[in-house]
Design an enzyme around this catalytic site. Structure first.
Site, PDB file in Angstrom:
ATOM      1  N   PRO A   1       3.492 -39.103   7.552  1.00  0.00           N
ATOM      2  CA  PRO A   1       4.558 -38.713   8.459  1.00  0.00           C
ATOM      3  C   PRO A   1       4.176 -37.590   9.433  1.00  0.00           C
ATOM      4  O   PRO A   1       3.484 -36.650   9.065  1.00  0.00           O
ATOM      5  CB  PRO A   1       5.678 -38.242   7.524  1.00  0.00           C
ATOM      6  CG  PRO A   1       5.021 -37.957   6.226  1.00  0.00           C
ATOM      7  CD  PRO A   1       3.863 -38.902   6.142  1.00  0.00           C
ATOM      8  N   ASN A   2       4.663 -37.761  10.642  1.00  0.00           N
ATOM      9  CA  ASN A   2       4.551 -36.784  11.734  1.00  0.00           C
ATOM     10  C   ASN A   2       3.158 -36.724  12.369  1.00  0.00           C
ATOM     11  O   ASN A   2       2.969 -36.021  13.358  1.00  0.00           O
ATOM     12  CB  ASN A   2       4.987 -35.374  11.274  1.00  0.00           C
ATOM     13  CG  ASN A   2       6.408 -35.374  10.778  1.00  0.00           C
ATOM     14  OD1 ASN A   2       7.308 -35.784  11.501  1.00  0.00           O
ATOM     15  ND2 ASN A   2       6.636 -34.956   9.541  1.00  0.00           N
TER      16      ASN A   2
ATOM     17  N   HIS B   1      -6.998 -33.435   4.979  1.00  0.00           N
ATOM     18  CA  HIS B   1      -6.018 -32.661   5.756  1.00  0.00           C
ATOM     19  C   HIS B   1      -6.726 -32.021   6.934  1.00  0.00           C
ATOM     20  O   HIS B   1      -7.847 -31.505   6.788  1.00  0.00           O
ATOM     21  CB  HIS B   1      -5.365 -31.584   4.885  1.00  0.00           C
ATOM     22  CG  HIS B   1      -4.724 -32.165   3.668  1.00  0.00           C
ATOM     23  ND1 HIS B   1      -3.533 -32.851   3.713  1.00  0.00           N
ATOM     24  CD2 HIS B   1      -5.157 -32.230   2.392  1.00  0.00           C
ATOM     25  CE1 HIS B   1      -3.254 -33.301   2.507  1.00  0.00           C
ATOM     26  NE2 HIS B   1      -4.206 -32.940   1.686  1.00  0.00           N
TER      27      HIS B   1
ATOM     28  N   ARG C   1      -2.218 -21.884   3.919  1.00  0.00           N
ATOM     29  CA  ARG C   1      -0.871 -22.000   4.479  1.00  0.00           C
ATOM     30  C   ARG C   1       0.179 -21.750   3.390  1.00  0.00           C
ATOM     31  O   ARG C   1      -0.128 -21.142   2.369  1.00  0.00           O
ATOM     32  CB  ARG C   1      -0.717 -23.380   5.149  1.00  0.00           C
ATOM     33  CG  ARG C   1      -1.746 -23.597   6.279  1.00  0.00           C
ATOM     34  CD  ARG C   1      -1.589 -24.942   6.942  1.00  0.00           C
ATOM     35  NE  ARG C   1      -0.285 -25.068   7.586  1.00  0.00           N
ATOM     36  CZ  ARG C   1       0.211 -26.238   8.017  1.00  0.00           C
ATOM     37  NH1 ARG C   1      -0.516 -27.351   7.882  1.00  0.00           N
ATOM     38  NH2 ARG C   1       1.399 -26.288   8.588  1.00  0.00           N
TER      39      ARG C   1
ATOM     40  N   GLU D   1      -9.024 -37.655   0.084  1.00  0.00           N
ATOM     41  CA  GLU D   1      -7.797 -36.985   0.539  1.00  0.00           C
ATOM     42  C   GLU D   1      -8.189 -36.038   1.660  1.00  0.00           C
ATOM     43  O   GLU D   1      -9.089 -35.215   1.486  1.00  0.00           O
ATOM     44  CB  GLU D   1      -7.178 -36.202  -0.624  1.00  0.00           C
ATOM     45  CG  GLU D   1      -5.965 -35.390  -0.181  1.00  0.00           C
ATOM     46  CD  GLU D   1      -5.440 -34.474  -1.274  1.00  0.00           C
ATOM     47  OE1 GLU D   1      -5.729 -34.711  -2.469  1.00  0.00           O
ATOM     48  OE2 GLU D   1      -4.746 -33.511  -0.916  1.00  0.00           O
TER      49      GLU D   1
ATOM     50  N   TYR E   1      -2.808 -27.888  14.391  1.00  0.00           N
ATOM     51  CA  TYR E   1      -3.401 -29.231  14.303  1.00  0.00           C
ATOM     52  C   TYR E   1      -4.308 -29.584  15.491  1.00  0.00           C
ATOM     53  O   TYR E   1      -4.961 -30.622  15.463  1.00  0.00           O
ATOM     54  CB  TYR E   1      -2.292 -30.277  14.169  1.00  0.00           C
ATOM     55  CG  TYR E   1      -1.489 -30.103  12.895  1.00  0.00           C
ATOM     56  CD1 TYR E   1      -2.083 -30.318  11.653  1.00  0.00           C
ATOM     57  CD2 TYR E   1      -0.156 -29.703  12.922  1.00  0.00           C
ATOM     58  CE1 TYR E   1      -1.373 -30.145  10.475  1.00  0.00           C
ATOM     59  CE2 TYR E   1       0.571 -29.531  11.749  1.00  0.00           C
ATOM     60  CZ  TYR E   1      -0.046 -29.748  10.537  1.00  0.00           C
ATOM     61  OH  TYR E   1       0.658 -29.574   9.372  1.00  0.00           O
TER      62      TYR E   1
ATOM     63  N   ASN F   1      -4.766 -39.210   5.006  1.00  0.00           N
ATOM     64  CA  ASN F   1      -4.011 -37.987   5.277  1.00  0.00           C
ATOM     65  C   ASN F   1      -2.544 -38.324   5.032  1.00  0.00           C
ATOM     66  O   ASN F   1      -1.867 -38.867   5.903  1.00  0.00           O
ATOM     67  CB  ASN F   1      -4.232 -37.512   6.710  1.00  0.00           C
ATOM     68  CG  ASN F   1      -3.571 -36.161   6.950  1.00  0.00           C
ATOM     69  OD1 ASN F   1      -2.773 -35.690   6.128  1.00  0.00           O
ATOM     70  ND2 ASN F   1      -3.879 -35.539   8.069  1.00  0.00           N
TER      71      ASN F   1
ATOM     72  N   ARG G   1       2.263 -31.625  18.339  1.00  0.00           N
ATOM     73  CA  ARG G   1       2.829 -31.000  17.141  1.00  0.00           C
ATOM     74  C   ARG G   1       2.037 -29.746  16.766  1.00  0.00           C
ATOM     75  O   ARG G   1       0.849 -29.843  16.452  1.00  0.00           O
ATOM     76  CB  ARG G   1       2.746 -32.008  15.988  1.00  0.00           C
ATOM     77  CG  ARG G   1       3.145 -31.473  14.664  1.00  0.00           C
ATOM     78  CD  ARG G   1       2.727 -32.408  13.541  1.00  0.00           C
ATOM     79  NE  ARG G   1       3.200 -31.898  12.286  1.00  0.00           N
ATOM     80  CZ  ARG G   1       2.781 -32.304  11.098  1.00  0.00           C
ATOM     81  NH1 ARG G   1       1.874 -33.256  11.012  1.00  0.00           N
ATOM     82  NH2 ARG G   1       3.269 -31.774  10.009  1.00  0.00           N
TER      83      ARG G   1
HETATM   84  C1  DQA Z   1      -1.510 -32.017   6.768  1.00  0.00           C
HETATM   85  C2  DQA Z   1      -1.052 -30.817   5.942  1.00  0.00           C
HETATM   86  C3  DQA Z   1       0.295 -31.078   5.317  1.00  0.00           C
HETATM   87  O1  DQA Z   1       0.707 -29.955   4.544  1.00  0.00           O
HETATM   88  C4  DQA Z   1       1.334 -31.320   6.391  1.00  0.00           C
HETATM   89  O2  DQA Z   1       2.584 -31.623   5.820  1.00  0.00           O
HETATM   90  C5  DQA Z   1       0.927 -32.350   7.368  1.00  0.00           C
HETATM   91  C6  DQA Z   1      -0.470 -32.437   7.794  1.00  0.00           C
HETATM   92  C7  DQA Z   1      -2.814 -31.743   7.534  1.00  0.00           C
HETATM   93  O3  DQA Z   1      -3.391 -32.697   8.036  1.00  0.00           O
HETATM   94  O4  DQA Z   1      -3.235 -30.583   7.658  1.00  0.00           O
HETATM   95  O5  DQA Z   1       1.761 -33.066   7.902  1.00  0.00           O
HETATM   96  O6  DQA Z   1      -1.765 -33.094   5.880  1.00  0.00           O
END
Ligand code: DQA
Length: 147
Positions: free
Chosen positions: A10-11, A105, A112, A103, A23, A79, A18
């Protein structure tokens, strides 16, 4: 030719606009291009998806699992975004299919908020990476190509 699945939660469709301080400026289309280039380097096929819906991500993990069962999956780079920190369903999908998981990120989640420090997926991951920005996707595919 083996396939790499790259799944985004998501997002991540909002990448580029964003929270750019966290990011970066690259868009999801840029990430896809980067993944295409990495796959091309290694002679791998790419399946690339993003969804804001948990169930869609579960379905794609099952799809990757079918390829894995046929010996056709190089790995899954995932991700899961915020679902990382909430989703037993995604953990069960990875465990249930046995897919080799990276996994990933973009940000360093450990630097964070504390709610980002726990991941349901890490227990089922072969590798975990964070903090490399979107370059991490290319690095993950470079690693998966060696598996
Ligand atoms: C994320 C880190 C997550 O905590 C966050 O909710 C995201 C992006 C990252 O790519 O750094 O949406 O997975």
């Amino acid at each position: 030719m083996k396939t790499v699945y790259v799944l985004n939660g998501p997002n991540l469709n909002l990448l580029g606009t964003r929270e750019p301080a966290i990011y970066g400026a690259a868009t999801l289309a840029d990430v896809r291009t980067l993944c295409e280039q990495a796959c091309k380097r290694h002679g791998l096929e790419l399946v690339f998806h993003q969804s804001n819906h948990e169930g869609a991500l579960v379905d794609w993990i099952h799809e990757a699992g079918q390829l894995h069962a046929q010996g056709q999956l190089a790995g899954l780079v995932f991700n899961a975004a915020a679902y990382t920190h909430t989703s037993v369903a995604l953990l069960d999908a990875v465990k249930g299919t046995g897919v080799p998981l990276v996994e990933l990120h973009i940000s360093n989640v450990h630097a964070r908020e504390s709610f980002r420090h726990h991941s349901y997926l890490s227990a089922a991951a072969r590798a975990v990476m964070c903090g490399f920005g979107v370059a991490g996707y290319g690095l993950a595919i470079d690693a998966v190509a060696q598996w």
